[in-house]
Design a protein around this motif. Structure first.
Motif, short mmCIF file in Angstrom:
data_model
loop_
_atom_site.label_atom_id
_atom_site.label_comp_id
_atom_site.label_asym_id
_atom_site.label_seq_id
_atom_site.Cartn_x
_atom_site.Cartn_y
_atom_site.Cartn_z
N ASN A 110 44.28 41.63 31.96
CA ASN A 110 45.47 42.28 31.41
C ASN A 110 45.81 43.57 32.15
O ASN A 110 47.00 43.91 32.28
N MET A 111 44.81 44.28 32.64
CA MET A 111 45.08 45.46 33.46
C MET A 111 45.77 45.06 34.75
O MET A 111 46.62 45.80 35.27
N GLN A 112 45.42 43.88 35.29
CA GLN A 112 46.04 43.42 36.52
C GLN A 112 47.47 42.94 36.29
O GLN A 112 48.35 43.16 37.13
N ILE A 113 47.71 42.30 35.15
CA ILE A 113 49.02 41.72 34.87
C ILE A 113 50.00 42.77 34.35
O ILE A 113 51.18 42.80 34.74
N ASP A 114 49.55 43.64 33.47
CA ASP A 114 50.44 44.62 32.84
C ASP A 114 49.82 46.02 32.91
O ASP A 114 49.32 46.55 31.91
#
Length: 378
Positions: A110-114
């Motif tokens: 999730n840190m990578q996506i958003d």
């Protein structure tokens, strides 16, 4: 399966593995002295046959028929059973460890996506807990477990196969001189195959973990993904997955083999074969953890690409670079991934080598290959 000392020596090339000694599971001192001495000095042809072990024929004494072979005699090196043991160890190691760190993986993805919403590791855990509750930390555990179990089986099984295959092609002298090249080639070949098995489950895993409303898990997520992306969509991320996993695995195996060799050479004064199994497994975990740190750094840009491509329909590598920037591709989520991959890799090598010890095989690495003696010219 029993082997004479001579046959076992030829079965284990000294430029790849050290001699391996271990006590049998059953103490033969408990057997009568006469039978004990007879078994220790008998040739393989006069040892009890499998049909007599445990069963006993007419005239067999109970003590003779109840002899259990030592673990080191159960699996011949480089036999199909040897590669199967490596595959089972890899399956156990990768499946269970990746499933165990699912909460960390969810926050990382999730840190990578958003990155605007999940700004840090701490805030990422807080957002998941607030929006999805405790269950949110275990979304996608099933595709994670199945995918990485399959990947681990192919990775470790084929690594031992290709390492032996390339060593046989190169010969003992070249292998001893350029052993790291053998490790790199063997691990790369194995990972190319392993990723084909991993890719479908990895695609479903990322979609389930990064889109909370997409599906509850593998059972409904897999058919929904196929309906949306088509069957070929399951392999959309294969090339970037290779870009992440092949360098990762090359670093994982080559650095591990060399680190373990250095530990035994400089940090432990006792030869490996004289060390306790507990110490050897501790070295495996330590070498694995250090290797995992290098793995995380090398493969992290591709890991960001895999997460991005599997999350967004129709997304391209150019879209990922535009969103993250080159610096972001290398650093977004890296600290958390270093902790996760270091722990994973250390635990995986510990599990694989524990299983090898359990079935009577030597632990991986730890001996500097000895070059073959030069042939004198006439």
């Amino acid at each position: 399966m029993a082997f004479s000392d001579c046959s076992r020596q030829f079965a284990i090339p000294n430029f790849l593995y050290s001699p391996f000694t271990t006590n049998p599971f059953f103490d033969l001192d408990a057997i009568s002295s006469a039978n004990h001495q007879h078994l220790l000095h008998a040739s393989p042809s006069v040892l009890p046959s499998p049909s007599r072990i445990g069963g006993g024929g007419a005239g067999d004494s109970p003590k003779t028929s109840f002899v259990i072979p030592a673990p080191k005699e159960k699996i011949e090196m480089y036999s199909p059973a040897f590669y199967a043991a490596s595959a089972v160890g890899g399956m156990m190691a990768c499946g269970f460890t990746h499933a165990a760190v699912t909460p960390l993986d969810i926050v990382k993805c999730n840190m990578q996506i958003d990155p605007e919403k999940y700004k840090s590791v701490r805030s990422g855990f807080g957002v998941v807990l607030k929006e999805q509750g405790i269950k949110g930390f275990f979304r996608g555990w099933a595709p994670t477990f199945l995918g990485y179990s399959a990947q681990g089986a192919f990775k470790y099984g084929f690594y031992d196969f290709f390492k032996k295959y390339y060593s046989d092609i190169a010969g003992p002298e070249f292998t001893a001189k350029y052993k790291t090249l053998i490790y790199l080639a063997g691990s790369a070949s194995a990972e190319v195959i392993a990723d084909v098995a991993l890719c479908p489950m990895e695609a479903v895993k990322v979609r389930v973990q990064t889109q909370p409303g997409f599906a509850r898990g593998l059972r409904d997520g897999f058919p929904k993904f196929v309906k949306s992306e088509g069957s070929l969509g399951l392999f959309k991320g294969l090339v970037p997955l290779w870009g992440r996993q092949v360098p990762y695995t090359m670093m994982k195996f080559a650095s591990f083999e060399n680190i373990v060799e250095l530990i035994y050479k400089h940090a432990i004064p006792t030869p490996k074969e004289e060390c306790s199994k507990t110490l050897q497994l501790g070295v495996s975990f330590t070498g694995g953890y250090i290797a995992g740190v290098f793995c995380a750094v090398v493969s992290h840009p591709a890991d960001n690409l895999v997460s991005f491509l599997n999350n967004a329909k129709g997304a391209t590598v150019g879209d990922a670079v535009k969103k993250f920037g080159l610096w972001g591709l290398f650093t977004r989520g890296l600290p958390l991934r270093i902790v996760m991959i270091g722990t994973l890799t250390g635990a995986q090598w510990g599990i694989v080598d524990s299983f090898k010890v359990f079935v009577g095989l030597p632990t991986t690495g730890g001996v500097t290959p000895v070059p073959a003696p030069a042939v004198a010219k006439a």
